[in-house]
Every structure is written in C-alpha cells, then in structure tokens.
Motif scaffolding. Structure first.
Motif, PDB file in Angstrom:
ATOM      1  N   ALA A   6       0.842  -1.207   0.000  1.00  0.00           N
ATOM      2  CA  ALA A   6       0.000   0.000   0.000  1.00  0.00           C
ATOM      3  C   ALA A   6       0.876   1.255   0.000  1.00  0.00           C
ATOM      4  N   GLU A   7       0.255   2.378  -0.403  1.00  0.00           N
ATOM      5  CA  GLU A   7       0.939   3.681  -0.402  1.00  0.00           C
ATOM      6  C   GLU A   7       0.719   4.373   0.942  1.00  0.00           C
ATOM      7  N   ILE A   8       1.771   5.040   1.415  1.00  0.00           N
ATOM      8  CA  ILE A   8       1.730   5.729   2.705  1.00  0.00           C
ATOM      9  C   ILE A   8       1.935   7.223   2.452  1.00  0.00           C
ATOM     10  N   THR A   9       1.288   8.062   3.250  1.00  0.00           N
ATOM     11  CA  THR A   9       1.504   9.501   3.107  1.00  0.00           C
ATOM     12  C   THR A   9       1.483  10.213   4.465  1.00  0.00           C
ATOM     13  N   ALA A  55       1.625  19.428  -3.002  1.00  0.00           N
ATOM     14  CA  ALA A  55       1.747  18.000  -3.336  1.00  0.00           C
ATOM     15  C   ALA A  55       1.832  17.204  -2.051  1.00  0.00           C
ATOM     16  N   TRP A  56       1.404  15.957  -2.132  1.00  0.00           N
ATOM     17  CA  TRP A  56       1.561  15.042  -1.013  1.00  0.00           C
ATOM     18  C   TRP A  56       2.856  14.246  -1.186  1.00  0.00           C
ATOM     19  N   THR A 105      10.601   3.941  -1.270  1.00  0.00           N
ATOM     20  CA  THR A 105      10.685   4.936  -2.337  1.00  0.00           C
ATOM     21  C   THR A 105       9.750   6.096  -2.017  1.00  0.00           C
ATOM     22  N   VAL A 106      10.251   7.310  -2.206  1.00  0.00           N
ATOM     23  CA  VAL A 106       9.476   8.507  -1.856  1.00  0.00           C
ATOM     24  C   VAL A 106       9.214   9.296  -3.132  1.00  0.00           C
ATOM     25  N   TYR A 107       7.985   9.764  -3.298  1.00  0.00           N
ATOM     26  CA  TYR A 107       7.652  10.526  -4.497  1.00  0.00           C
ATOM     27  C   TYR A 107       6.499  11.473  -4.196  1.00  0.00           C
ATOM     28  N   LYS A 108       6.251  12.377  -5.168  1.00  0.00           N
ATOM     29  CA  LYS A 108       5.203  13.388  -5.009  1.00  0.00           C
ATOM     30  C   LYS A 108       3.904  12.953  -5.659  1.00  0.00           C
ATOM     31  N   LYS A 109       2.792  13.325  -5.052  1.00  0.00           N
ATOM     32  CA  LYS A 109       1.495  13.224  -5.729  1.00  0.00           C
ATOM     33  C   LYS A 109       0.904  14.630  -5.716  1.00  0.00           C
ATOM     34  N   PRO A 110       0.752  15.251  -6.886  1.00  0.00           N
ATOM     35  CA  PRO A 110       0.299  16.648  -6.904  1.00  0.00           C
ATOM     36  C   PRO A 110      -1.136  16.787  -6.397  1.00  0.00           C
ATOM     37  N   ILE A 111      -1.400  17.920  -5.744  1.00  0.00           N
ATOM     38  CA  ILE A 111      -2.763  18.257  -5.332  1.00  0.00           C
ATOM     39  C   ILE A 111      -3.547  18.590  -6.606  1.00  0.00           C
TER      40      ILE A 111
END
Lengths: 528, 75
Positions: free
Chosen positions: A227-230, A490-491, A502-508
């Motif tokens: 799963a994705e974590i934020t 971004a999140w 791995t860390v990445y952006k998810k734009p708002i």
C-alpha cells in the motif's frame, strides 16, 4: 519459559478487522450487519487500546446545516495549508451525524445541558460551538462502551493477540498472522477481506499522551503488503508536557512564560515551545512553580498520515485490504490539525465505510487455500526472534530509537544536517539491529515486532521530512523556512519498490489549489 | 518525573484478573503461585491508569515518583 515448539491456531472468517478502537468497532459492526462472519483482533483490549480512550468527544454536523459543513470544510482547507483531501473532508463531515447517531444507539452517553441539547467539551472554544459533542464522562468513556456493540452483534473477538503480518497470496491479502502473550503459539487467521484499523504510532513517549501501544503496526503491515503511505513529514502537536514537580500535563493549550519571563506566543498545537527551547529560553513556566519540558510524540497529524485510500470505500489498491481510522490517511485535515474532534468522527466514518466494503468484497470471494510453502517463510520471520539464543533486547533498541527521535531538533525543528545522519542511524538499526532482536518470552516477542515497526516508521518520517524541501503546517525545515507553493502543493507518498522505500510526489488536484495570484497573506492567513 | 504504576496491594487484591485484561501494554500478569496480580513489566507502563480505574478493590497505586526513565524533547 514458554514452549518454543509453537502450535498453530487456525481461524477462518469472512472479514478480519485488526485494531481495538473506534474505527475497528465501526468496521466490525457494519460488516457484521451485512450478515458475514467477522473476527475482531486487538493486541490490547477493545476500547482501551490506541487513541480512542483519550477522545473528549466527536465532531457531528447535522446534514441540514449545509452552511456549517461548507464553513468547516473551508477552514480545514486553509488551516491544513491546502494539503487536505477536499473530497474526504466533505464526505466525513457530511456523514458525521449518522455515525454520531450510531454512537448514541450503541449506548455511548454524551453530555447534555439542562434543555437536553448536546454540548461541547470543556476544552472546546466558541468556534467549536454546534459541531463538537462531548462524551458524558470525558476521556475514558469509550473504554466503557465501545466493546459492547461488537459483542452484542456476535463479532468474534480476540484480545491480547498482536497481528504481526498480513498473508498475501497472488496479489491479494488473504488473512494475517498473530502472536499471543502466554505462549509462542501462532494465530493464523484466514480471511476473505481484511480491514486495518491498528491506528498510527509514535515512539513510546513516556510523559505525554499514552501512546505505548501505538507503534505504527497498521501502517507498516500495509506498507509491506504494497500500500501507499503519506503524511509522514508532519507532526502532531497535542503537546505532552512534563511537569518537573511530578506528574504529566496532558492539556495542550496553556498560557506559558519562558525563562526570561516573556509570554510564549501562540502556544498550542504549534512549534512555539520548541522554538523557545531552540533559542535558549527554556524551561517554560506556568504560574510561579510549574516547570515544563516538552515531549515529542512522534505522531504525524491525526487523520492525515497513514495508508492512502484509493477509493471512497477505503480500499488500498491491494486486493482484500481496507483501512480505517488513523491507519487511513483520508487527509481530512492537512499539514496541521485544524478540526478538533475530527479524529473520532473520521474513525467512525471510515470504519463504517471500510466494514461495509469489506463485507461486500468477502461475499464475492471463496476462502483461498493457503500456499503453505510460502507461508512457512512468513511464519519463520514472525517467530524467529524467539528462537534466537542471543542478540539485542527490544527494550534496548527502543531506547536507542527514542534517544534518536525525541530531541526537538529532529522531528520538530528540522534540518538536512540532522535528518540525514539520523536516517543513516535508523538504517543501521533496520539492517543490523532488527535482524538480531531476540525475545526471551512472549511479551518480548510483541516488543520485538513493535520495535521493528517503529524503526520502519522512523525511516518513513526521516525520508518524508528530507524530501519536502519547504516548511508547511507542522513541518518546519530550518534550511527551507518558507512555504513553496510552486513545488509543494503535493503530497509526499511512500511505497515499497523492489524491497526499497521509495518517496515521491502526488500533486494536489488543480481545483484544490489556492489562487496563486492572491497575496501570500491571503493564502496563509494564520501565518505570522 | 512522571507517574507510573507503583504497587498492587496483595492484601486488597482478590485475584480477579481485571487489571491484567485492562492493561493495553501487558504490564500486569497473574502470579501462578499466589494467584494475585503482579507488576511484571513496569518499563512498559504507558501511564494511562486504566488498571487503577478498573480495579474493583482500589488495590493499585499510581505513583508520582520517578519510576520510568524519562526522555524529554529539551531540558
């Protein structure tokens, strides 16, 4: 010493719910109402585990009060500095009243005034009027009532059983493995659907909010399952303050003065106390003789950290796995906690949604047969610390982790110069200390797995904090002290890719962004 | 300094086991021989006080004395 030739206790169920708080009970009850078989497993006791016992009340807005819903949603948007999930914010507020009615129907008493109207908690301010309802007996009330409804509905309850890992087969979660406190026996729970409600976590702070059993188990298990974590870069400032004269102080909004006798501005859910310390003006005083030190909880912002729900049914993108409560990052608030009482409310709304969805999913599935060869590897990883003859004790490793995480200059006033070496130390703990943790008894086996989870959470917090190269809400970087709207609306997302974090952006989404042509003061009215 | 579970009065304890069940962090266990509750893992006490609230005998004492190592953010 308990027998290390462990037995396996196999349980088959339609819906497995992991956790013991508001979200878990709502998930279990709503799934059970659909007529499916439900098993609820807590490593503590239902109602006494996690954060739920410490709720003062819950947020609930009658659906006809459309203006109030709009006003609250807007406040969360601006107060959370545009990192809230607007869809979830509105959804949770809209459904809050129905879940409040459930709580009443389950026999949880709420405070009323002489006219018979429900009233706000003592700590509530005027702004909370008309939406935040107080538990009749204050914090601790849920401990008395929360367990009753699942029991009444015929939910199978396992307490003092810690779920350690999810069983994943052919891309889907098909149950979980747990340990117990009096033996090295293993619980193997085969489930068609699983709802993770095991909260968020800190680093077992002593003094401050009681988070001793909240060790990010739910986030880490879901992360391992794909799963994705934020939300890991933010901090919860429900300040735990320690009185030198003895005792702990759990209130978070207090007038304070610093060592130089000046009043501390804006003390509350904020950084100001830590900044006083950073500038050499600690300790802080209240009145003449109460002296306080801060305690970093290690939690991120309530409801705004954890597993990213990919859909309105609280599904995770991993088949068979749903999340609710503080395990689920609905992001109804954003970079700061701007909506008091929304934690309990969010737990009930997501719990109900996840429970319903899991019940529906379970109806379409048959219980898959377990691939016992694959499973034996998982089983070994769970029990291995008890088979080791030596190594490191979980208490020692936890103490090291606390030493690393507690100082204000790691999680609260951040800088790459400190985050980077702390990350390196956490990686050493993960790679060298964790595989050598050993458990002398079943109690320690629980501690081993809690310690491993806290270390993964620490790694997430360090990586997310390094990644967000700006300051926003409760995330403050000395080396990037300003908000940067062009880069960071971004999140910060975290996912395991080929075994690596791995860390990445998810734009708002565009429609949720503030008007970038508006003056800064308008975009950030709370900014000093 | 901080609160922590200090003592379970063996005279008052009736061995009902309620405190063992109510502790979220597994601090209290029943003693096999005496059939009374004992503080087995004091270092894991998270100071919530449920054991003392739940004990029907008032046999559990929470102490203001320093028993648990305390780490603060600044000091």
């Amino acid at each position: 010493m308990a027998d290390k030739n462990n037995q396996e206790i196999v349980i088959e169920t339609d819906v497995l719910v992991i956790g013991g708080g508001i979200a878990a009970c709502f998930a279990a009850v709503k799934a059970r109402e659909q007529g499916v078989d439900v098993t609820l497993v807590s490593k503590g006791v239902i109602g006494r585990s996690g954060m739920s016992p410490w709720a003062h009340g819950t947020m609930a807005v009658p659906p006809e009060k459309k203006d109030k819903i709009r006003e609250l949603a807007d406040q969360a948007h601006v107060g959370g500095e545009y990192l809230n999930n607007c869809t979830w914010t509105e959804r949770v507020i809209r459904e809050s009243y129905a879940r409040f009615q459930d709580m009443l129907a389950w026999g949880q008493p709420f405070l009323k005034d002489e006219k018979g109207d429900y009233i706000k908690p003592m700590s509530g301010n005027q702004e909370q009027e008309g939406r935040l309802w107080a538990l009749e007996d204050g914090p601790g009330s849920w401990a008395k009532s929360l367990r009753n409804q699942p029991v009444k509905m015929g939910v199978r309850i396992l307490e003092k059983v810690m779920i350690v890992d999810l069983i994943k087969q052919d891309g889907a979660v098909v149950g979980a493995v747990g340990i117990t406190r009096n033996s090295f026996d293993l619980y193997v729970i085969r489930a068609k659907a699983t709802v993770m409600c095991a909260g968020s976590g800190g680093f077992k702070p002593v003094g401050g909010w009681p988070l001793g059993d909240l060790t990010s188990d739910g986030h880490v298990m879901a992360y391992r399952a794909g799963a994705e974590i934020t939300g890991k870069e933010f901090e919860d400032f429900h300040n735990g303050m320690v009185r030198r004269q003895g005792g702990i102080w759990l209130s978070n909004i207090l007038p304070m003065t610093n060592a130089e006798g000046d009043s501390v501005p804006g003390f509350g859910f904020g950084l100001s106390a830590d900044i006083e310390a950073h500038e050499g003006r600690a300790p802080l005083y209240r009145g003449e003789d109460e002296v306080f030190s801060g305690v970093a909880l290690g939690l991120s912002v309530h409801t705004a950290e954890g597993v990213w729900p990919v859909d309105e049914d609280c599904s995770t993108g991993v088949s068979g796995l749903y999340v609710a409560g503080d395990s689920c990052a609905t992001m109804i608030v954003g970079a700061a906690y701007s909506m008091g009482g929304s934690g309990s409310c969010n737990a009930s709304v997501t719990g109900a949604r996840a429970g319903l969805a899991a019940a529906g999913y379970s109806r379409q599935k048959v219980l898959p047969s377990i691939n016992w060869e694959e499973f034996s590897e998982l089983k070994d990883s769970v029990i291995m610390p008890a088979r080791r003859k030596g190594g490191f004790s979980p208490n020692w490793v936890t103490q090291l982790l606390k030493n690393a995480m507690m100082p204000y200059y790691i999680l609260r006033i951040k800088h790459a110069d400190r985050l980077q070496p702390t990350l390196a130390f956490v990686e050493f703990m993960r790679d060298h200390l964790c595989p050598r943790l050993f458990a002398r008894d079943p109690h320690e086996l629980r501690l081993v797995h809690e310690t491993k989870n806290m270390i993964i959470n620490a790694e997430m917090k360090m990586r997310a904090s390094l990644f967000r190269t700006e300051s926003r809400g409760t995330h403050y970087r000395e080396d990037y002290p300003l908000r940067s709207d062009p880069d960071w609306l971004a999140w910060v997302m975290i996912r395991q890719v080929n075994g690596k974090m791995t860390v990445y952006k998810k734009p708002i989404p565009q429609e949720w962004r503030p008007d970038l042509t508006a003056p800064y003061e308008e975009r950030y009215p709370a900014a000093v | 300094m901080t609160l922590t579970i200090e003592r379970i009065d063996a005279e008052l304890c009736i061995g009902c086991g309620i405190c063992v069940e109510s502790c979220p962090t597994d601090v209290i266990r029943m003693d096999d021989k005496t059939k009374k509750a004992v503080i087995k893992y004091p270092e894991d006490c998270q100071l919530c006080g449920f054991c003392a609230i739940d004990c029907p005998q008032g046999a559990i004492y929470i102490s203001p004395e320093k028993r648990t190592p305390l780490l603060t953010s600044w000091g």
